[in-house]
Write a protein that holds these residues in place. Sequence first.
Motif, mmCIF file in Angstrom:
data_model
loop_
_atom_site.group_PDB
_atom_site.id
_atom_site.type_symbol
_atom_site.label_atom_id
_atom_site.label_comp_id
_atom_site.label_asym_id
_atom_site.label_seq_id
_atom_site.Cartn_x
_atom_site.Cartn_y
_atom_site.Cartn_z
ATOM 1 N N LYS A 79 26.696 13.986 16.738
ATOM 2 C CA LYS A 79 24.905 13.183 16.068
ATOM 3 C C LYS A 79 24.308 14.133 15.366
ATOM 4 N N GLN A 80 23.587 13.528 14.929
ATOM 5 C CA GLN A 80 21.792 14.193 14.198
ATOM 6 C C GLN A 80 21.288 14.666 15.614
ATOM 7 N N ARG A 81 20.053 15.643 15.820
ATOM 8 C CA ARG A 81 19.449 15.794 16.540
ATOM 9 C C ARG A 81 18.778 15.026 16.455
ATOM 10 N N GLU A 82 18.027 13.956 17.880
ATOM 11 C CA GLU A 82 16.714 13.625 17.798
ATOM 12 C C GLU A 82 15.426 13.791 18.467
ATOM 13 N N LEU A 83 14.570 13.450 17.651
ATOM 14 C CA LEU A 83 13.399 13.032 19.077
ATOM 15 C C LEU A 83 13.121 12.171 19.994
ATOM 16 N N VAL A 84 13.342 12.888 21.302
ATOM 17 C CA VAL A 84 13.536 12.284 22.187
ATOM 18 C C VAL A 84 11.681 11.877 23.114
ATOM 19 N N ALA A 85 10.796 12.429 23.140
ATOM 20 C CA ALA A 85 9.818 12.135 23.346
ATOM 21 C C ALA A 85 8.643 13.717 23.253
ATOM 22 N N SER A 86 7.466 13.449 22.990
ATOM 23 C CA SER A 86 6.339 14.474 22.342
ATOM 24 C C SER A 86 4.849 13.916 23.112
ATOM 25 N N ILE A 87 4.454 15.308 22.463
ATOM 26 C CA ILE A 87 2.888 15.343 23.223
ATOM 27 C C ILE A 87 2.432 15.871 22.809
ATOM 28 N N ARG A 88 1.053 15.368 21.869
ATOM 29 C CA ARG A 88 0.163 15.810 21.309
ATOM 30 C C ARG A 88 -0.768 16.717 21.886
ATOM 31 N N LYS A 89 -1.336 17.860 21.115
ATOM 32 C CA LYS A 89 -1.917 18.454 21.028
ATOM 33 C C LYS A 89 -3.414 17.505 22.463
ATOM 34 N N TYR A 90 -3.859 16.799 22.229
ATOM 35 C CA TYR A 90 -4.867 15.593 22.855
ATOM 36 C C TYR A 90 -4.590 14.925 23.753
ATOM 37 N N GLY A 91 -2.965 14.961 23.788
ATOM 38 C CA GLY A 91 -2.102 13.919 24.960
ATOM 39 C C GLY A 91 -1.651 12.422 24.532
ATOM 40 N N THR A 92 -2.024 12.499 23.057
ATOM 41 C CA THR A 92 -1.360 11.416 22.690
ATOM 42 C C THR A 92 0.835 11.285 23.587
ATOM 43 N N TYR B 288 19.417 19.603 25.017
ATOM 44 C CA TYR B 288 18.293 18.920 25.325
ATOM 45 C C TYR B 288 17.384 20.591 24.688
ATOM 46 N N TYR B 289 16.449 20.264 23.246
ATOM 47 C CA TYR B 289 15.650 21.728 22.987
ATOM 48 C C TYR B 289 13.611 21.460 22.522
ATOM 49 N N CYS B 290 13.667 21.755 23.402
ATOM 50 C CA CYS B 290 12.128 22.179 23.606
ATOM 51 C C CYS B 290 11.729 22.505 22.069
ATOM 52 N N HIS B 291 10.184 21.703 21.530
ATOM 53 C CA HIS B 291 10.380 22.122 19.870
ATOM 54 C C HIS B 291 8.679 21.993 20.862
ATOM 55 N N ALA B 292 7.438 22.567 19.422
ATOM 56 C CA ALA B 292 6.575 22.555 18.989
ATOM 57 C C ALA B 292 6.350 23.443 17.434
ATOM 58 N N PHE B 293 4.372 22.417 17.612
ATOM 59 C CA PHE B 293 4.791 22.980 16.351
ATOM 60 C C PHE B 293 3.113 23.186 16.015
ATOM 61 N N ASN C 70 -2.217 24.785 23.934
ATOM 62 C CA ASN C 70 -3.062 24.419 23.537
ATOM 63 C C ASN C 70 -3.328 24.515 22.300
ATOM 64 N N SER C 71 -2.587 25.360 21.723
ATOM 65 C CA SER C 71 -2.455 26.535 20.189
ATOM 66 C C SER C 71 -2.174 25.532 19.116
ATOM 67 N N PHE C 72 -0.916 25.135 20.282
ATOM 68 C CA PHE C 72 0.679 23.671 19.217
ATOM 69 C C PHE C 72 -0.280 22.491 19.015
ATOM 70 N N GLU C 73 0.265 22.055 17.972
ATOM 71 C CA GLU C 73 -0.879 20.560 17.347
ATOM 72 C C GLU C 73 0.549 19.411 18.074
ATOM 73 N N ILE C 74 1.444 19.760 18.598
ATOM 74 C CA ILE C 74 2.660 18.802 18.967
ATOM 75 C C ILE C 74 3.361 19.844 19.895
ATOM 76 N N MET C 75 3.990 19.110 21.195
ATOM 77 C CA MET C 75 4.983 20.175 21.708
ATOM 78 C C MET C 75 6.088 18.380 21.775
ATOM 79 N N GLY C 76 7.517 18.994 22.243
ATOM 80 C CA GLY C 76 8.176 18.217 22.212
ATOM 81 C C GLY C 76 9.838 18.134 23.299
ATOM 82 N N TRP C 77 10.890 17.300 22.925
ATOM 83 C CA TRP C 77 11.672 18.125 23.180
ATOM 84 C C TRP C 77 13.153 16.670 22.268
ATOM 85 N N TYR C 78 13.770 17.752 21.850
ATOM 86 C CA TYR C 78 15.159 16.737 20.965
ATOM 87 C C TYR C 78 16.132 16.717 22.055
#
Length: 112
Positions: free
Chosen positions: A41-54, A91-96, A27-35
């Motif tokens: 090929k270039q790294r691409e965003l596959v899916a993300s989920i924001r802190k409040y669920g979007t 596949y890479y996990c990402h958080a911001f 919950n401390s991250f604004e957004i988390m996702g998978w690239y």
Amino acid sequence: QLQASGGGLVQPGGSLRLSCAASERINSFEIMGWYRQAPGKQRELVASIRKYGTKNYVDSVKGRFTISRDNARNTVYLQMNSLNPEDTAVYYCHAFRESDYWGQGTQVTVSS
């Protein structure tokens, strides 16, 4: 910080679930996702989920992949169904949160 797991070899049409376990409250991250990054090929965003669920998905995985989070386990998941060879990638996990955080990659190979 972020520990990814769940990759492997699967046949076309199969499923895998990736997990990204964080060492702190997600919950401390604004957004988390998978690239993902396929060879050449270039790294691409596959899916993300924001802190409040979007949630957000790249068009090529809509209807097949689902991102979710378990705050109690500090883990984000990527359920991948109806996999096809074009999903083969690392596949890479990402958080911001003020800056980017990356987990180690996990290989997903879709092949018969």
